[in-house]
Design an enzyme around this catalytic site. Structure first.
Site, PDB file in Angstrom:
ATOM      1  N   LYS A 128       0.848  -1.184   0.000  1.00 12.81           N
ATOM      2  CA  LYS A 128       0.000   0.000   0.000  1.00 12.81           C
ATOM      3  C   LYS A 128       0.890   1.243   0.000  1.00 12.81           C
ATOM      4  CE  LYS A 128      -4.037   1.735   2.630  1.00 12.81           C
ATOM      5  NZ  LYS A 128      -4.876   1.487   3.832  1.00 12.81           N
ATOM      6  N   SER A 205      -9.621   1.476   2.799  1.00 12.20           N
ATOM      7  CA  SER A 205      -8.670   2.307   2.108  1.00 12.20           C
ATOM      8  C   SER A 205      -7.579   1.521   1.381  1.00 12.20           C
ATOM      9  CB  SER A 205      -8.035   3.283   3.098  1.00 12.20           C
ATOM     10  OG  SER A 205      -7.227   2.618   4.030  1.00 12.20           O
ATOM     11  N   SER A 229     -10.119  -1.101   6.730  1.00 15.38           N
ATOM     12  CA  SER A 229      -9.424  -0.801   5.477  1.00 15.38           C
ATOM     13  C   SER A 229      -8.630  -1.951   4.855  1.00 15.38           C
ATOM     14  CB  SER A 229      -8.501   0.410   5.666  1.00 15.38           C
ATOM     15  OG  SER A 229      -9.255   1.602   5.716  1.00 15.38           O
TER      16      SER A 229
END
Lengths: 549, 549
Positions: A128, A205, A229
């Site tokens: 990420k 997310s 997330s």
């Protein structure tokens, strides 16, 4: 440069990092190509498909036996990632050349020494955007953080651990601005779409990770989770995703929003197609003794689950009290119950003394304790507007909340969280009186979200009570893929009377055609710091479902 | 009632709980009776002295073999505690009758079953006022909290664990208002004096425990520490005191100031004459798996220190950069170095990249993050003034600090703390390059305070950089008694040129006659969550000192 120019140039630089021979001449519409993985399976060379369908364990095994080279494996995943990115916008950073160099070094090492550098030798791992790598931005969806590459001293501890084990990094993946949304959207990259269903959101997310791994552009990656997330994109893409307890895995030097907010911590964790891979990397990280380099990590070694009792009892949640889950999720719950009971296990209802809604609301107040000053300040630096999906946090995007008027209020939030934890812990223990095993329930199984994704622009319809509750309680949770939405099986319950306007809106949102083919996952939840058990019991559920099929 | 009336009545009720036959007709002056323990040794019956000179291990052993009854042991400690209280004001609550009842029940159980209920069967244990017991106040030095007895659901987890092991509770001990001072003083009880030297302070905030155990009115008790509050009274009374890392021992249901302040946690821990006793109760509490009932406790089992390397290296701190320690403390440091070197160990200097003063100042800003609103609010309830010793926190008692103007500032404090921890951790590891053992130093040995106590009214002269530094770093620390101040050995260094006004004031404060006979302790500090090692290495220091004598 204006913020628009910076954002545009950044996006273009990522797209331009894709070799021209891998560029799609024409990007097919979502209606034409809904499912990226299927599309790639049909269009990519068989040998590449064969490589990218391997698990981490299989890849590492083949490389360690000399059956595959690190460079070939890396190139196969880079190719697939490049295509997945063009179809979903899942990458925030692309650095294939650097990956090839690393892979070639690993191949050379292997050739010279006849052994691997570690258990991930030559395995591509995606990260990420928050994970810091030397020389690369960690912009986390802010224009203000573009073109601010991280230096050597800022490299994330977890990246070092993975790299020491032989992992090859090749992309970082998109996040919503500040990671504060369940839909991945920023002024730099726009939306990240679901790779199983490009009409829908990748979630967030860790939406970039979800979309990328979902299409097998990565065998395993790392996301973060402060309210769901990791788990939401995992469920939306049929992945196993681990939300470990606070700081079980090292967050040190990972760029973050509200990085030092002390009441509720975001956690970092793996997302993968394969549960054994999830276990492999989690154990590998914990075995590296991350507490030696991160003051926040408690020194809890990996505790292998052995001699676990044969007969289990699972507590099920069918509704969070805010919105009834859509038909595919209700079917998934029933499938799990049936499969577990068929194995001789027991299922009961989970009826905690603190509601999912109370936990969700406390979470929202803690996230907003500073009135989102940090987000406003960061946006002010470049002049970009706060994206709508993040504004939603404030309640329908009209304005940002004001946060705590006094530090003391923030402490009161912490008090309430501790009270919730104590109450639910006590309840969990009390379930021993309900089970036939004589033990408290072994795990809770709950929906993660009320739908199997949503159209990106509809994020403001949703709350995340199913997911954020377990951040408040700080329990360990592993998402577990169960099925995919099926228009022939999952019809709308036309007799249902919604309990609220919100419930009605969610109910009416169900469209069998739109959701068809989208994965359905649930989460398997265990007590605090029981990551090992959560992974083990997710496996029990996987096996029970598999035998039932 | 006015606050003065409530305070007076509360103090009287504690004094009145002492049976008339144990009341001192005339309270000797501090000049006449300086050392309470010596005085009691001379005046109490031999059999009682014999009992109260036993360690916890010895008491538990004798009771378990039927050589002593729980009731006789309890009465002996109650008597000694009653007298110590009259000479130092160390008790905030006295409940002897309840203790006798419990002791008699234990004796009955033993008679009937031929075995004990647990390893502390019949052993009196004292508790700082904060520890909640059913039906008893936890006023923590506030008039507003007087006559608000705790109910069954509020009983401290740690009290339950001790009681389950057979401990007998008989007194709770004084704290300064809100526990926020290194000198024990409240509008209810006034000052608590040092039981080794009644001209001086007992220290704080666990000053009541220090004075009581120091005079052997208790074999072992529990204090709390957010900036030195276990360790300062321990050093001032020649005791072993453990400041474990955050939440290693359960704080759940212990009344506290700023109870839910999330950045820097107070910890609870034992204080005792005997190091083996300290280990016994710490292990007992951890073995009870306190994480099952307290969400804040990480599940770290007791890890017995075995096969520890023979040759050790200790890093010494001789000065915190704010104030040179008084001569008795400098002599103690030299005694420890000599004793350790004589055993073949190595000693080096500790020169951390973050100064003690920086840590102390960060601590002070974190304590005051809410502008001490809670203290002001609590005092406003009864109308009592904030005691001067607590006002000192604000800087010479002129006004309270204003705290954080925004939640974001509080988060910045947390960030700075994390940075300090990372820097010092890294330095600790780097000491491996300096030692002859090839390992980083095994422990740090530092003064805990620049003096061996002080006159109560002089608390505002002192900072606690030696002590609070290790709260900021969250390292484990065990105070270790070394010697007592000796006017014939510890003369003033008349040649010293102080580095600051503060250093000069401390230097000039040294009075060989005043401090004569007061204990001198140092702290043995180990890395985070290494309580087992801290206790083990404190033992190594104890043994080395003992062989040197």
């Amino acid at each position: 440069m204006t913020w628009e120019e910076i954002a545009k140039a950044k996006k273009a630089s990522v797209d331009d990092a894709i070799p021209s021979e891998w560029r799609l001449e024409k990007n097919p519409t979502a209606n034409k190509v809904r499912n990226v993985g299927e599309y790639l399976d049909e269009t990519l060379p068989a040998r590449e498909n064969s490589i990218t369908s391997c698990t981490v364990t299989e890849l590492a095994g083949k490389i360690s036996r000399g059956e595959l080279s690190a460079i070939e494996v890396t190139k196969a995943f880079c190719h697939r990632a490049a295509l997945t990115h063009q179809l979903t916008t899942c990458c925030s950073e692309i650095f294939f050349e650097r990956a090839y160099k690393k892979a070639e070094e690993l191949d050379e090492y292997f050739k010279k020494n006849g052994k691997t550098v570690g258990p991930l030798h030559g395995v591509p791992i995606s990260l990420k955007d928050q994970v810091n790598l030397e020389g690369i931005d960690s912009a986390i969806g802010y224009v203000s953080l573009v073109n601010k590459p991280k230096n050597k001293d800022e490299v994330s501890n977890i990246a070092k651990i993975l790299e020491n084990a032989g992992a090859v990094f090749y992309v970082k993946t998109t996040t919503p601005m500040a990671m504060m949304s369940g839909c991945t959207s920023s002024n730099i990259y726009g939306y990240t779409y679901n790779s199983y269903n490009r009409l829908l959101s990748s979630g967030g997310s860790s939406g970039g990770e979800g979309a990328l791994i979902g299409a097998r552009g990565s065998p395993l990656g790392f996301g973060t989770d402060i309210g769901g997330s990791i788990r939401e994109p995992s469920c939306f893409h049929g992945l196993y995703g681990l939300r470990g307890c606070s700081n079980r895995l090292p967050y040190c030097n990972v760029t973050n929003s509200f990085a030092h907010a002390p009441v509720l911590a975001s956690v970092i964790g793996p997302m993968a197609w394969d549960l054994d891979d999830l276990k492999l990397v989690t154990k590998l990280i914990i075995d590296s003794e991350p507490w030696m380099d991160d003051p926040k990590v408690p020194p809890i070694p990996w505790r292998e689950v052995t001699d676990y009792p044969k007969k289990l009892c699972f507590a099920f949640v069918s509704d969070d009290g805010a919105a009834r889950p859509h038909p595919p999720i209700e079917r998934a719950l029933q499938m799990c119950k049936d499969a577990l009971v068929a194995q001789g296990h027991e299922v009961i209802d989970w009826e905690p003394p603190v509601s999912f809604i109370e936990c969700r609301d406390l979470g929202a107040s803690i996230y907003g304790a500073d009135g989102y000053k940090e987000i406003a300040d960061e946006c002010a630096k470049s002049g970009e507007p706060i994206v709508r999906e993040v504004m939603v946090l404030a309640g329908n995007g009209t304005d940002l909340p004001i946060g705590c008027s006094h530090v003391h209020e923030h402490w009161e939030q912490n008090k309430l969280r501790y009270e919730y934890q104590q109450k639910v812990d006590k309840y969990w223990k009390s379930t021993a009186q309900q089970t036939s095993t004589g033990r408290p329930v072994d795990a809770i199984i709950t929906p993660l979200w009320e739908t199997c994704s949503f159209k990106c622009e509809d994020i403001d319809m949703f709350s995340s009570a199913y997911s954020s509750t377990f951040n408040i309680l700080d329990y360990a949770a592993v998402t577990t893929p169960v099925t995919t939405a099926d228009k022939t099986l999952d019809s709308k319950d036309e007799t249902y009377t919604p309990i609220s306007d919100h419930d009605r809106a969610i109910h009416e949102y169900y469209d069998p055609e739109l959701f068809h083919g989208t994965p359905v996952g649930l989460q398997v939840v265990t007590p605090r710091y029981e990551e090992e058990r959560a992974i083990y019991l997710s496996g029990k559920l996987r096996d029970a479902l598999s035998e039932r099929r």
